[in-house]
Motif scaffolding. Structure first.
Motif, PDB file in Angstrom:
ATOM      1  N   UNK A 193      25.237 -13.180 -40.526  1.00 47.30           N
ATOM      2  CA  UNK A 193      26.066 -14.258 -40.200  1.00 47.30           C
ATOM      3  C   UNK A 193      27.204 -14.703 -40.814  1.00 47.30           C
ATOM      4  N   UNK A 194      27.708 -13.961 -41.880  1.00 47.69           N
ATOM      5  CA  UNK A 194      28.541 -14.529 -42.749  1.00 47.69           C
ATOM      6  C   UNK A 194      30.042 -13.640 -42.486  1.00 47.69           C
ATOM      7  N   UNK A 195      31.229 -14.235 -42.173  1.00 45.33           N
ATOM      8  CA  UNK A 195      32.638 -13.489 -42.267  1.00 45.33           C
ATOM      9  C   UNK A 195      32.796 -13.116 -43.933  1.00 45.33           C
ATOM     10  N   UNK A 196      33.298 -11.699 -44.057  1.00 43.54           N
ATOM     11  CA  UNK A 196      33.677 -11.513 -45.306  1.00 43.54           C
ATOM     12  C   UNK A 196      35.225 -11.284 -45.294  1.00 43.54           C
ATOM     13  N   UNK A 197      35.634 -11.619 -46.649  1.00 42.84           N
ATOM     14  CA  UNK A 197      37.304 -11.414 -46.699  1.00 42.84           C
ATOM     15  C   UNK A 197      37.438 -10.452 -47.818  1.00 42.84           C
ATOM     16  N   UNK A 198      38.724  -9.761 -47.427  1.00 44.78           N
ATOM     17  CA  UNK A 198      39.106  -8.736 -48.115  1.00 44.78           C
ATOM     18  C   UNK A 198      39.502  -9.104 -49.747  1.00 44.78           C
ATOM     19  N   UNK A 199      38.894  -8.358 -50.692  1.00 48.18           N
ATOM     20  CA  UNK A 199      39.424  -8.224 -52.010  1.00 48.18           C
ATOM     21  C   UNK A 199      40.357  -7.052 -52.010  1.00 48.18           C
ATOM     22  N   UNK A 200      39.723  -6.009 -51.831  1.00 52.58           N
ATOM     23  CA  UNK A 200      40.779  -4.769 -51.723  1.00 52.58           C
ATOM     24  C   UNK A 200      40.009  -3.842 -50.613  1.00 52.58           C
ATOM     25  N   UNK A 201      40.700  -2.739 -50.346  1.00 50.96           N
ATOM     26  CA  UNK A 201      40.003  -1.755 -49.318  1.00 50.96           C
ATOM     27  C   UNK A 201      38.694  -1.485 -49.245  1.00 50.96           C
ATOM     28  N   UNK A 202      37.775  -1.656 -50.214  1.00 47.68           N
ATOM     29  CA  UNK A 202      36.684  -1.437 -50.284  1.00 47.68           C
ATOM     30  C   UNK A 202      35.721  -2.380 -50.729  1.00 47.68           C
ATOM     31  N   UNK A 203      36.342  -3.515 -51.208  1.00 42.96           N
ATOM     32  CA  UNK A 203      35.617  -4.731 -51.661  1.00 42.96           C
ATOM     33  C   UNK A 203      36.005  -5.991 -51.055  1.00 42.96           C
ATOM     34  N   UNK A 204      34.942  -6.721 -50.642  1.00 36.98           N
ATOM     35  CA  UNK A 204      35.127  -7.824 -49.890  1.00 36.98           C
ATOM     36  C   UNK A 204      33.923  -8.990 -50.224  1.00 36.98           C
ATOM     37  N   UNK A 205      34.344 -10.080 -49.896  1.00 36.67           N
ATOM     38  CA  UNK A 205      33.438 -11.249 -50.247  1.00 36.67           C
ATOM     39  C   UNK A 205      33.258 -12.309 -49.245  1.00 36.67           C
ATOM     40  N   UNK A 206      32.117 -13.128 -49.652  1.00 38.66           N
ATOM     41  CA  UNK A 206      31.985 -14.355 -48.505  1.00 38.66           C
ATOM     42  C   UNK A 206      31.371 -15.367 -49.564  1.00 38.66           C
ATOM     43  N   UNK A 207      31.442 -16.607 -49.174  1.00 38.87           N
ATOM     44  CA  UNK A 207      30.747 -17.775 -49.920  1.00 38.87           C
ATOM     45  C   UNK A 207      29.391 -17.993 -49.034  1.00 38.87           C
ATOM     46  N   UNK A 208      28.228 -18.041 -49.740  1.00 44.24           N
ATOM     47  CA  UNK A 208      27.212 -18.252 -48.723  1.00 44.24           C
ATOM     48  C   UNK A 208      26.289 -19.531 -49.570  1.00 44.24           C
ATOM     49  N   UNK A 209      25.360 -20.095 -48.684  1.00 48.65           N
ATOM     50  CA  UNK A 209      24.357 -20.983 -49.098  1.00 48.65           C
ATOM     51  C   UNK A 209      22.896 -20.035 -49.830  1.00 48.65           C
TER      52      UNK A 209
END
Length: 186
Positions: free
Chosen positions: A167-183
């Motif tokens: 249920x979380x949207x992830x954001x790009x760090x680079x082409x193969x790594x991404x992140x989100x902030x979750x509870x």
């Protein structure tokens, strides 16, 4: 009194930049150990003294909970033929940056089996006063991923559709790594 607002993107981007070497080492070490025996590591206490080890076998997943200093941890790692020194080094590295969880997942895209590694980190510097604790979830894909103009992870089949994980949207760090902030840390 001055209040400063920070976006999760800036905090996470900065955190990743500041700790890239440690995070990449956690990922690479875990990947190496996972090839020996599928498992995951979780810290189950706030002080990062108790580690939960989920070890997967052909038919079962065994869950063990140990203090990091407990000699039974070494015995268990040896029993399942995991490199004890490397695993303990991974645990120490996870403690150093407050990494709460590391795990590998397999998924299918276009009928092809692929994998990703999840790393969850409990931020120390950013502690919201009136909100639930948040965790940085960093994902490492084995191949480049599509992102939109805003850096959001896209579903490969439908390039206009956002790909959500838990249920979380992830954001790009680079082409193969991404992140989100979750509870939730996983």
């Amino acid at each position: 009194m001055t209040l400063v607002a920070c976006t999760g993107k800036n905090i996470t981007g900065k955190f990743y930049t500041d700790h890239r070497e440690q995070i990449d080492t956690i990922k690479n070490t875990f990947e190496e150990l996972y090839r020996q025996k599928p498992f995951s590591l979780t810290f189950s206490d706030k002080r990062f003294r108790t580690v939960t080890l989920d070890i997967q076998t052909d038919s079962m997943t065994y869950i063990y909970d140990f203090l990091v200093t407990d000699p039974r941890l070494t015995d268990t790692l040896q029993h399942y033929q995991l490199d004890t020194a490397v695993t303990k080094r991974l645990i120490t590295l996870m403690q150093s940056i407050k990494c709460t969880w590391v795990n590998s997942f397999e998924y299918y895209a276009d009928g092809i089996r692929k994998s990703l590694i999840f790393i969850s980190v409990k931020p120390v510097a950013y502690k919201p006063v009136f909100k639930a604790r948040r965790y940085y979830i960093i994902t490492y894909y084995s191949q480049p991923q599509p992102y939109d103009n805003e850096g959001r992870l896209l579903d490969k089949r439908r390039t206009r559709r956002l790909r959500k994980i838990n249920g979380q949207v992830f954001y790009r760090i680079n082409d193969t790594v991404c992140y989100t902030i979750s509870t939730q840390f996983r």
